[in-house]
Every structure is written in C-alpha cells, then in structure tokens.
Design a protein around this motif. Structure first.
Motif, mmCIF file in Angstrom:
data_model
loop_
_atom_site.group_PDB
_atom_site.id
_atom_site.type_symbol
_atom_site.label_atom_id
_atom_site.label_comp_id
_atom_site.label_asym_id
_atom_site.label_seq_id
_atom_site.Cartn_x
_atom_site.Cartn_y
_atom_site.Cartn_z
ATOM 1 N N GLY A 31 -12.306 38.334 33.494
ATOM 2 C CA GLY A 31 -11.169 37.629 34.067
ATOM 3 C C GLY A 31 -10.894 36.322 33.346
ATOM 4 O O GLY A 31 -11.746 35.800 32.606
ATOM 5 N N ILE A 32 -9.710 35.798 33.560
ATOM 6 C CA ILE A 32 -9.320 34.551 32.908
ATOM 7 C C ILE A 32 -10.259 33.410 33.288
ATOM 8 O O ILE A 32 -10.671 32.608 32.446
ATOM 9 C CB ILE A 32 -7.866 34.198 33.282
ATOM 10 N N GLY A 33 -10.596 33.341 34.570
ATOM 11 C CA GLY A 33 -11.451 32.257 35.032
ATOM 12 C C GLY A 33 -12.824 32.260 34.397
ATOM 13 O O GLY A 33 -13.451 31.208 34.248
ATOM 14 N N ASP A 34 -13.322 33.443 34.023
ATOM 15 C CA ASP A 34 -14.617 33.551 33.369
ATOM 16 C C ASP A 34 -14.514 33.387 31.862
ATOM 17 O O ASP A 34 -15.397 32.803 31.223
ATOM 18 C CB ASP A 34 -15.250 34.915 33.676
ATOM 19 N N CYS A 35 -13.454 33.951 31.280
ATOM 20 C CA CYS A 35 -13.359 34.021 29.820
ATOM 21 C C CYS A 35 -12.881 32.727 29.167
ATOM 22 O O CYS A 35 -13.391 32.342 28.110
ATOM 23 C CB CYS A 35 -12.421 35.165 29.420
ATOM 24 N N LEU A 36 -11.890 32.079 29.762
ATOM 25 C CA LEU A 36 -11.342 30.872 29.127
ATOM 26 C C LEU A 36 -12.378 29.763 28.957
ATOM 27 O O LEU A 36 -12.453 29.149 27.885
ATOM 28 C CB LEU A 36 -10.137 30.362 29.923
ATOM 29 N N PRO A 37 -13.224 29.478 29.947
ATOM 30 C CA PRO A 37 -14.238 28.442 29.738
ATOM 31 C C PRO A 37 -15.186 28.775 28.593
ATOM 32 O O PRO A 37 -15.583 27.884 27.835
ATOM 33 C CB PRO A 37 -14.981 28.407 31.086
ATOM 34 N N LEU A 38 -15.538 30.057 28.445
ATOM 35 C CA LEU A 38 -16.402 30.454 27.335
ATOM 36 C C LEU A 38 -15.704 30.245 26.002
ATOM 37 O O LEU A 38 -16.309 29.789 25.023
ATOM 38 C CB LEU A 38 -16.811 31.924 27.502
ATOM 39 N N ALA A 39 -14.410 30.608 25.954
ATOM 40 C CA ALA A 39 -13.653 30.437 24.716
ATOM 41 C C ALA A 39 -13.528 28.958 24.352
ATOM 42 O O ALA A 39 -13.588 28.587 23.170
ATOM 43 C CB ALA A 39 -12.266 31.062 24.862
ATOM 44 N N ARG A 40 -13.371 28.100 25.352
ATOM 45 C CA ARG A 40 -13.268 26.665 25.089
ATOM 46 C C ARG A 40 -14.568 26.097 24.528
ATOM 47 O O ARG A 40 -14.573 25.068 23.857
ATOM 48 C CB ARG A 40 -12.883 25.927 26.371
ATOM 49 N N GLN A 41 -15.674 26.777 24.814
ATOM 50 C CA GLN A 41 -16.967 26.373 24.268
ATOM 51 C C GLN A 41 -17.234 27.009 22.904
ATOM 52 O O GLN A 41 -18.295 26.788 22.307
ATOM 53 C CB GLN A 41 -18.080 26.772 25.234
ATOM 54 N N GLY A 42 -16.267 27.810 22.422
ATOM 55 C CA GLY A 42 -16.446 28.467 21.148
ATOM 56 C C GLY A 42 -17.391 29.650 21.201
ATOM 57 O O GLY A 42 -17.922 30.078 20.172
ATOM 58 N N LYS A 43 -17.615 30.217 22.404
ATOM 59 C CA LYS A 43 -18.535 31.337 22.576
ATOM 60 C C LYS A 43 -17.870 32.651 22.159
ATOM 61 O O LYS A 43 -16.672 32.853 22.347
ATOM 62 C CB LYS A 43 -18.978 31.448 24.037
ATOM 63 N N ASP A 44 -18.681 33.557 21.612
ATOM 64 C CA ASP A 44 -18.209 34.900 21.303
ATOM 65 C C ASP A 44 -18.110 35.678 22.614
ATOM 66 O O ASP A 44 -19.076 35.733 23.386
ATOM 67 C CB ASP A 44 -19.192 35.587 20.350
ATOM 68 N N ILE A 45 -16.960 36.263 22.902
ATOM 69 C CA ILE A 45 -16.749 36.946 24.174
ATOM 70 C C ILE A 45 -16.271 38.376 23.947
ATOM 71 O O ILE A 45 -15.786 38.723 22.870
ATOM 72 C CB ILE A 45 -15.712 36.203 25.051
ATOM 73 N N ALA A 46 -16.419 39.190 24.984
ATOM 74 C CA ALA A 46 -15.887 40.550 24.996
ATOM 75 C C ALA A 46 -15.088 40.699 26.284
ATOM 76 O O ALA A 46 -15.653 40.930 27.358
ATOM 77 C CB ALA A 46 -17.002 41.584 24.935
ATOM 78 N N TYR A 47 -13.782 40.512 26.191
ATOM 79 C CA TYR A 47 -12.909 40.555 27.366
ATOM 80 C C TYR A 47 -12.843 41.968 27.927
ATOM 81 O O TYR A 47 -12.543 42.924 27.212
ATOM 82 C CB TYR A 47 -11.514 40.069 26.982
ATOM 83 N N GLY B 30 -12.461 28.238 15.672
ATOM 84 C CA GLY B 30 -11.918 26.999 15.150
ATOM 85 C C GLY B 30 -12.413 25.816 15.958
ATOM 86 O O GLY B 30 -13.100 25.974 16.973
ATOM 87 N N LYS B 31 -12.069 24.646 15.515
ATOM 88 C CA LYS B 31 -12.490 23.437 16.210
ATOM 89 C C LYS B 31 -11.898 23.404 17.608
ATOM 90 O O LYS B 31 -10.703 23.603 17.809
ATOM 91 C CB LYS B 31 -12.033 22.200 15.431
ATOM 92 N N GLN B 32 -12.761 23.212 18.595
ATOM 93 C CA GLN B 32 -12.322 23.180 19.978
ATOM 94 C C GLN B 32 -12.117 21.731 20.416
ATOM 95 O O GLN B 32 -13.045 20.918 20.399
ATOM 96 C CB GLN B 32 -13.353 23.856 20.881
ATOM 97 N N SER B 33 -10.868 21.426 20.756
ATOM 98 C CA SER B 33 -10.530 20.072 21.182
ATOM 99 C C SER B 33 -10.015 20.128 22.607
ATOM 100 O O SER B 33 -8.900 20.592 22.862
ATOM 101 C CB SER B 33 -9.454 19.480 20.271
ATOM 102 N N PRO B 34 -10.805 19.695 23.599
ATOM 103 C CA PRO B 34 -10.380 19.769 25.001
ATOM 104 C C PRO B 34 -9.036 19.113 25.249
ATOM 105 O O PRO B 34 -8.265 19.535 26.099
ATOM 106 C CB PRO B 34 -11.508 19.037 25.747
ATOM 107 N N GLY B 35 -8.735 18.064 24.477
ATOM 108 C CA GLY B 35 -7.458 17.397 24.677
ATOM 109 C C GLY B 35 -6.284 18.202 24.167
ATOM 110 O O GLY B 35 -5.154 18.019 24.617
ATOM 111 N N GLY B 36 -6.532 19.084 23.191
ATOM 112 C CA GLY B 36 -5.475 19.943 22.682
ATOM 113 C C GLY B 36 -4.297 19.192 22.111
ATOM 114 O O GLY B 36 -3.144 19.498 22.410
ATOM 115 N N ALA B 37 -4.540 18.194 21.289
ATOM 116 C CA ALA B 37 -3.433 17.429 20.716
ATOM 117 C C ALA B 37 -2.503 18.350 19.953
ATOM 118 O O ALA B 37 -2.921 19.091 19.069
ATOM 119 C CB ALA B 37 -3.986 16.351 19.789
#
Length: 293
Positions: free
Chosen positions: A140-156, A213-220
């Motif tokens: 789910g989005i709630g589980d996957c997006l936080p992992l992606a923001r950490q640069g983790k390899d995921i399997a949706y 890629g570089k993960q920037s929480p601020g997302g400039a």
C-alpha cells in the motif's frame, strides 16, 4: 456460452449491438437452421466491452434479454475495501474494468519518481521495474512511500500486482481475467464470477534495481523537478468509453491517497488538464487533487 430464447426483434437488436461494439461481443451467430425446436434463438458470446453492468442499459426496453449470458473480461479480484474507496470518489461507479491496473500504474510511477529523486521521465523509467521486484514487499501507499523516501529497495504488491512484479521488458508477469454471468435483471451476478490466473510470476525481473537518487525530504522543486504531474487522456465517447469511469475514478483515488500520505518528493502530486474536451477530468482534479494545473 449460453443459448438465450429471444424474439426475432430482440435478436436483431442484439445482433446490431454486436456489430457496433468493437470491444464487445466476440461473436453473434444463429444456430443451424436444422434446430427446428428453437428457431428464434441466438447465442451471444461476451467479452471485454459488454461484460459490464452498463451494457444492460442498452436494452432497457427488452428486460431480461441478457439473463444467462456468460463471458470473459480482464479483471483482478478486488477487495471490498478498494471498491468502497472507489465509491468514495464516485458513488455512482458501476463497473471496475482496469480500475486496479490504473491505480497501480499511478502508484508505481509515483514510487519510481520518489526513488529516482526526480520527475525526469528517463530517471523514473529506470526505476519502474525495480519498484515491483526484488526488495521489501509492501502492499500500500502508506507502507511503500516511507520506504521509498528512505531510498529502500521495495517490491510493490498493490491491487493488481499480487503474485509477481514486472518482467525485464516492463510488463506485468501475471494477470487475471474473470468469467462473468448476467442475472435475471440484466446485471452481473457477482456471486457467479470466477477468476482465472494468467502469466507466470517466475518471469519477474531479477535484475538489481538501480541505485536510488538523492532523497531530499524538502523536495525543492529546483533540484527534483517536483511536483510530479500526471496528465490523463481517457476515452469519453466511442467504443472505449466504457473504460472512462473506472479508470478516471481509480486515477483520482490514487493521487488523492498519495497526497494524503505526504506526496512525492516533498510536494503533492498534481493533475494537468487544459483542453475543452476534458472539462469533467478538470472538475475531478479540482475536487480530489490538492493542486490543479
């Protein structure tokens, strides 16, 4: 396939419908003339475009015409929870063809953009396959997006991707179709729906996912190209119009839920639509998306 007993007038109407719907009935034929016991019967073979509830609306003056009709359509088993979320966007939604696939396409693209750290199409494309294979499974989005923001390899593993991810060439390794039946009221009887799996999960890509890629929480925006913008081109009229309500609703639901989970690259995903023929899509964007272009 079911043989239905209908009048000659109804037979002509049904035969005309077959000719008119390119994605509709796969074949319409009369039994051999040697069948003297049922000279007025016609066999309807249903596929894709007419195995939907709205097909019955074409025969409002001939109630019961579709009763007993059987056919197939691409469809994945949908949970009641997912259907209710779709109804939250469009309470009048009558069918679900390609809703799951549309929803997953939006989510996978968003996860790929987050992992890429960019909205550049080529950067997103490199991450697409990896989002669906080889990493930590999340459904789910709630589980996957936080992992992606950490640069983790995921399997949706979302709504339509349950058994396997994408192949090396970027196609789903598995899918399913449903055998459906029309009931006495010319509506599909969900209790008789049978699902058949297709494909082979062993064909899921085993290639390592690209480095995130570089993960920037601020997302400039100047660094990432955020916000991520989705454009829609859906069929409002013609033979493919049947796909418009479920696909449009599913796309709106996906973007709504992505934004509720914090968006992509630090900003809300947005919808782009500026043509006169997409007024309804524009209204959908305004109603359900946090930003509108």
């Amino acid at each position: 396939t079911t043989t239905m007993r209908v009048s000659r007038g109804a037979r002509r109407a049904a035969t005309s419908a077959c000719a008119a719907l390119l994605l509709g009935i796969a074949a319409c034929e009369q039994p051999a003339t040697s069948d003297d016991s049922n000279p007025g019967s016609v066999r309807l073979y249903g596929t894709d475009g007419n195995m939907i509830n709205t097909f019955g609306d074409e025969f409002k003056e001939q109630a019961g015409l579709l009763a007993g009709m059987k056919g197939t359509t691409p469809l994945t088993p949908l949970s009641d929870g997912f259907k209710q979320r779709l109804f939250g966007v469009d309470p009048k939604l009558g069918d679900f063809v390609y809703a799951a696939e549309t929803y997953d396409a939006i989510v996978i693209s968003s996860l790929a953009a987050q992992l890429a750290g960019s909205t550049k199409p080529s950067a997103i494309a490199r991450q697409i396959n990896g989002v669906t294979a080889g990493g930590t499974e999340c459904d789910g989005i709630g589980d996957c997006l936080p992992l992606a923001r950490q640069g983790k390899d995921i399997a949706y593993r979302g709504v339509s991707l349950k058994r396997g991810g994408f192949t090396d060439v970027g196609e789903p390794s598995t899918a399913s179709y449903a055998t459906m039946h029309f009931g006495a009221t010319d509506r599909l009887d969900d209790n008789k729906t049978e699902y058949v799996g297709a494909g082979d999960e062993s064909t899921t890509t085993t290639k390592p996912a690209p480095r995130p890629g570089k993960q920037s929480p601020g997302g400039a925006a100047g660094e990432t190209g955020a916000p991520l913008v989705f454009g829609g081109l859906l069929p409002k009229t013609g033979d493919l119009a049947l796909a418009y309500p479920p696909m449009g609703t599913a796309a709106a639901l996906a973007v709504k839920e992505i934004n509720a989970a914090g968006g992509v690259l630090g900003e809300n995903v947005v919808c782009w639509c500026n043509r006169p023929w997409c007024v309804e899509i524009a209204a959908l964007c305004r109603d359900h998306f946090a930003q509108f272009f």
